[in-house]
Write an enzyme that holds these catalytic residues in place. Structure first.
Site, PDB file in Angstrom:
ATOM      1  CG  HIS A 137     -11.389   6.577  -0.010  1.00 38.71           C
ATOM      2  ND1 HIS A 137     -10.204   5.895  -0.132  1.00 38.71           N
ATOM      3  CD2 HIS A 137     -11.761   6.453   1.270  1.00 38.71           C
ATOM      4  CE1 HIS A 137      -9.880   5.367   1.046  1.00 38.71           C
ATOM      5  NE2 HIS A 137     -10.809   5.695   1.908  1.00 38.71           N
TER       6      HIS A 137
ATOM      7  CE  LYS B 203      -5.416   0.711 -13.302  1.00 36.36           C
ATOM      8  NZ  LYS B 203      -4.986   1.384 -12.085  1.00 36.36           N
ATOM      9  NE  ARG B 204     -15.177  -2.718 -10.146  1.00 37.48           N
ATOM     10  CZ  ARG B 204     -16.267  -3.041  -9.471  1.00 37.48           C
ATOM     11  NH1 ARG B 204     -16.162  -3.757  -8.365  1.00 37.48           N
ATOM     12  NH2 ARG B 204     -17.465  -2.703  -9.895  1.00 37.48           N
TER      13      ARG B 204
ATOM     14  CE  LYS C 240      -2.786  -3.802  -4.537  1.00 39.03           C
ATOM     15  NZ  LYS C 240      -4.132  -4.038  -5.106  1.00 39.03           N
TER      16      LYS C 240
ATOM     17  CB  THR D 171      -3.290   0.605  -3.857  1.00 37.30           C
ATOM     18  OG1 THR D 171      -4.524  -0.003  -4.253  1.00 37.30           O
ATOM     19  CG2 THR D 171      -3.535   1.650  -2.787  1.00 37.30           C
TER      20      THR D 171
ATOM     21  CE  LYS E  51     -10.368   2.452 -11.104  1.00 37.65           C
ATOM     22  NZ  LYS E  51      -9.165   2.569 -10.254  1.00 37.65           N
TER      23      LYS E  51
HETATM   24  C1  LIG Z   1      -5.083  -3.264  -5.516  1.00 33.75           C
HETATM   25  C2  LIG Z   1      -6.377  -3.731  -6.004  1.00 33.75           C
HETATM   26  C3  LIG Z   1      -7.296  -2.828  -6.540  1.00 33.75           C
HETATM   27  C4  LIG Z   1      -7.008  -1.351  -6.689  1.00 33.75           C
HETATM   28  O1  LIG Z   1      -6.451  -1.100  -7.954  1.00 33.75           O
HETATM   29  P1  LIG Z   1      -6.284   0.389  -8.525  1.00 33.75           P
HETATM   30  O2  LIG Z   1      -5.513   0.219  -9.768  1.00 33.75           O
HETATM   31  O3  LIG Z   1      -5.540   1.151  -7.482  1.00 33.75           O
HETATM   32  O4  LIG Z   1      -7.651   0.905  -8.749  1.00 33.75           O
HETATM   33  C5  LIG Z   1      -8.503  -3.319  -6.997  1.00 33.75           C
HETATM   34  N1  LIG Z   1      -8.800  -4.630  -6.926  1.00 33.75           N
HETATM   35  C6  LIG Z   1      -7.936  -5.528  -6.420  1.00 33.75           C
HETATM   36  C7  LIG Z   1      -8.318  -6.957  -6.383  1.00 33.75           C
HETATM   37  C8  LIG Z   1      -6.697  -5.115  -5.936  1.00 33.75           C
HETATM   38  O5  LIG Z   1      -5.849  -6.011  -5.433  1.00 33.75           O
END
Ligand SMILES: *Cc1c(COP(=O)(O)O)cnc(C)c1O
Length: 805
Positions: free
Chosen positions: A348, A534-535, A646, A642, A540
């Site tokens: 990952h 995101k985190r 979404k 991901t 990022k």
């Molecule tokens: C989808 C999701 C992530 C992943 O987000 P990225 O932008 O791909 O890092 C992290 N936390 C939650 C709660 C999510 O639903």
């Protein structure tokens, strides 16, 4: 099973009486939630039992997905949807005088994960069941999930997530399936009369792993798989060894928290033990099951696949070896062949500092038998391949070196498949990060681009859009996400285009309401909702987003009547508790929000909203209301992402670097329907090779960057003396590790482009539609089908169910 509204209502009334001895009209939402949960459980109970029996009697090959994180969020609505009774239950509750949404709110998020990794595991669980694939999850039942985030004076404060406080309706404790796990002490090999070696343990300890099973209900297909999470207990035989409260607590700490603080020795010990704990319990229980089938062990790979999600479960390899050698008396060669055939691994990350390693002494101390076996795997690997490859390459790929056990190396050597999670990521693995392994095992490498469960991320979370889709393209997309493509036919249809915008507007009004309630900030649903969720991590680049916001702010200050499209910048992000740089960025965004939101000169053209406690449920609120999706990591750093998927699925326009799955999103929607900026992966690597990146030079050449960066240290942004300096230094003194300054101009231009596109209303609507229409490609259903065919060699079970229905 057909559940009517009438039957459902009677059941609710009756059960509430039994459980709480009261009339339903007196029940609180919390009580209703618990009763509803237990009623829903009875609706899938038969299928759950039957699915398991079918797998056993038909000897179906099953996959076990081992992951140290699962992030399902709330499960009530998802179970109702997948059982096909969402509307029945909603209407039934309405008739009883209640709102389903109020009851849904009572459920606590199951947040046994940090972010993308755990969420992926949960999307896969949903998709595996919904595709009728025989697959189960295996993980840890942490007493406390990921911390609850609060902001105090703009700082992140972490509170414990007591998710089990009101009990967990979904889980089933299976005491009878408990497993003993051994650790610590010494081990030596004693020769038996027949020449075999048998391990003898001295002073080792046994702990009891008790499984808690949760149903993973497939989408309207009668398949119910199992997520098995293990919790630690003291075995009866060992009670006498745990006399003091301290002793007991130390043991019980093992499954207390996700990510024990690994900045100290104690935390690191707990973490390594956690990994072995759920691996050993899981693998032992799988072998126990396999033995029920009465087949030769050498055929195990025809019945079992074990997936190692990231390196945390890499001990599956030596644990399977241990069981086959020590408990089943197989030869090393036999055991190794079985193990490699059964195991597969997903990588990952490409960031080498994130590749997991454990000191030899720690491993020897806590897991002596594991260490012996790993040593032997390492020895044999070196022996076998040094005949064919140069010594340096062998040295770089072996498992034990520089005093450490390299977990990724163990996972790759001990499995038949290693996959990356997006095309670019897999290419980087093959060509750069894991190139040495690719030379030795070219056939083991493959790509599986991540995906998302479109049921949760559209059907459940965005009802206005889902209903519009039903009306426009009928309902087949709910079963087959690729059918979203039918929407493409309406790209010139004004009525559909405006309806998509109206659905978005509705969602923005709802989010604006939530923002008002939780932060007291008033935002206009007519502004562009620009979302980065995101985190919080340097790579990022939430910082890049912030720099641009500051630039807009200074543009307004310089020209008070500046015409611009009003914007609401929405952030959601948790920082790891020990990650001080990420916390400094949170503090700085919060202080900038104070500054800008309260500056009368801004006149509502800019708003910053940083919502607390980003989690799955909050994501479900924000994503349907997003206009712009910020995916701005430095190219080559985000393995896949991901949230990008979404957001596109919900009609947001992606503003992105060519990183991770953003590249595949661009290919899916076409380059006119996404806004791309920034360095490419090749350009980033060119800087690495030439070692000529010069952040200070960029700063000195750009008055805009100077103005923006100086705001961090000259008091313009208040209350960030320390944090502002830290961030400023990271860019100027430490040469901007993630090339934020290099991408700044390009990012500002891209933001300008977003504004122009937004002002062309019809064009924007079309882009939104095209993104929705092309998001089916990123359904996790497809992803798990590819895993099933290429890696796990498992087949869907409902081929025959369909016939018998
Ligand atoms: C989808 C999701 C992530 C992943 O987000 P990225 O932008 O791909 O890092 C992290 N936390 C939650 C709660 C999510 O639903």
């Amino acid at each position: 099973m057909k559940i009517t509204k009438k039957v459902f209502k009677e059941e609710m009334i009756q059960r509430l009486k039994e459980k709480y001895a009261m009339d339903i009209s007196d029940a609180t939402p919390q009580e209703l939630f618990h009763v509803l949960g237990s009623v829903v459980k009875t609706y899938y109970a038969d299928d759950w039992v039957q699915t398991w029996k079918d797998y056993l009697t038909e000897e179906t090959k099953q996959v076990y997905y081992f992951s140290i994180e699962f992030l399902p969020g709330k499960m009530l609505k998802s179970n109702l949807l997948n059982l096909g009774i969402l509307d029945t239950v909603r209407d039934g509750l309405t008739e009883l005088g209640f709102s389903l949404d109020d009851i849904v709110d009572q459920e606590k998020d199951m947040a046994l994960g940090n972010g993308g990794l755990g969420r992926l595991a949960s999307c896969f669980m949903d998709s595996i069941a919904s595709c009728g694939l025989p697959g189960n999850g295996n993980g840890i039942r942490y007493d406390y999930g990921l911390f609850k985030q609060r902001f105090v004076d703009g700082y992140q404060v972490e509170l414990p997530d007591e998710w089990l406080n009101n009990g967990n309706v979904w889980e089933v404790r299976k005491e009878s399936k408990a497993i003993d796990v051994r650790f610590g002490g010494d081990v030596y090999m004693m020769p038996l009369a027949d020449g075999r070696l048998k391990p003898v343990y001295e002073n080792s300890r046994l702990i009891k792993a008790v499984p808690y099973d949760t149903a993973m209900v497939g989408y309207q297909n009668d398949v119910v798989n199992t997520l098995r999470l293990w919790s630690v207990e003291i075995p009866a035989s060992e009670e006498s060894k745990y006399r003091s409260l301290e002793d007991r607590r130390e043991l019980e700490d093992l499954t207390a928290v996700l990510y024990p603080d690994d900045s100290n020795e104690r935390g690191r010990r707990i973490r390594l033990l956690q990994e072995y704990f759920f691996v050993s319990a899981g693998v032992q229980s799988i072998v126990r099951y396999f033995k029920k089938l009465n087949k030769p062990l050498t055929t195990m790979s025809q019945s079992i696949a074990i997936h190692i999600n990231d390196t945390h479960p890499a001990l599956c390899v030596p644990e399977m070896m241990r069981i086959l050698l020590d408990e089943c008396d197989l030869s090393w060669e036999q055991a190794w062949e079985i193990t490699v055939k059964v195991m597969s691994y997903t990588n990952h990350t490409i960031m080498s500092e994130a590749l997991e390693k454990w000191p030899i002494e720690l491993m020897q101390d806590l897991l002596p038998r594991m260490y012996q076996i790993i040593e032997e795997i390492d020895r044999r690997f070196v022996n076998q391949y040094r005949k064919y490859y140069e010594a340096d390459l062998i040295e770089r790929t072996r498992i034990i070196r520089n005093g450490q056990v390299h977990m990724a190396n163990l996972a790759i050597i001990g499995s038949h498949s290693t996959n990356g999670v997006a095309k670019l990521h897999t290419d980087l693995l093959k060509n750069v990060v894991l190139h040495d392994f690719y030379v030795i095992f070219p056939g083991r490498f493959n790509n599986k681009t991540n995906g998302i469960a479109e049921r949760r991320w559209l059907q459940l979370s965005n009802e206005p859009l889902a209903k519009l889709l039903d009306k426009t393209i009928k309902t087949s997309w709910r079963q087959k996400p690729n059918d979203l493509h039918l929407l493409q036919n309406f790209v010139e249809d004004d009525a559909v285009l405006s309806a998509i915008e109206e659905a978005k507007y509705k969602n923005k009004v709802a989010l604006a309401q939530y923002i008002k309630e939780t932060t007291d900030i008033v935002v206009s649903p007519n502004a562009i909702f620009d979302v980065q969720i995101k985190r919080l991590h340097a790579y990022k680049r939430q910082l890049l987003n912030l720099l641009h916001i500051l630039k807009l702010y200074f543009d307004i200050k310089a020209k008070p009547d500046l015409q611009m499209e009003p914007r609401v910048f929405i952030f959601g992000a948790k920082a790891a508790p020990s990650y001080s740089y990420a916390k400094a960025i949170i503090k700085t965004i919060n202080e900038t929000a104070q500054l800008i939101n309260n500056d009368p000169d801004v006149k509502d053209r800019l708003k910053i909203v940083f919502l607390e406690n980003y989690n799955v449920t909050l994501a479900e609120r924000i994503i349907p209301a997003a206009d712009v999706s910020e995916q701005i990591s430095l190219a080559s750093k985000e393995a896949s992402g991901t949230s990008n998927m979404k957001l596109m699925l919900n009609g947001a326009v992606t503003l992105a670097t060519l990183d991770g799955a953003n590249i595949e999103i661009r290919d899916a929607v076409g380059k006119e329907n996404i806004v791309i900026f920034g360095l490419t992966e090749e350009e980033v690597y060119a800087y690495y090779h030439a070692q000529n990146y010069n952040a200070l030079g960029i700063y000195e050449d750009s008055p805009t960057i100077q103005k923006v960066l100086n705001a961090f240290i000259d008091g313009t942004i208040p209350n960030i003396q320390f944090e502002g300096q830290e961030i400023f230094d990271s860019l100027i003194k430490y040469n901007d590790e993630f090339f934020v300054l290099r991408d700044f101009d390009s990012y500002c231009l891209a933001q300008k482009r977003i504004e122009e596109l937004y002002q062309d209303k019809r064009r924007w609507q079309q882009i939104s539609l095209i993104n929705i229409a092309n998001a089916g490609k990123f359904s996790a259903d497809h992803t798990v089908e590819r895993y099933a065919e290429d890696i796990w060699q498992i087949e869907p079970v409902f081929a025959h169910k369909e016939l018998t229905r």
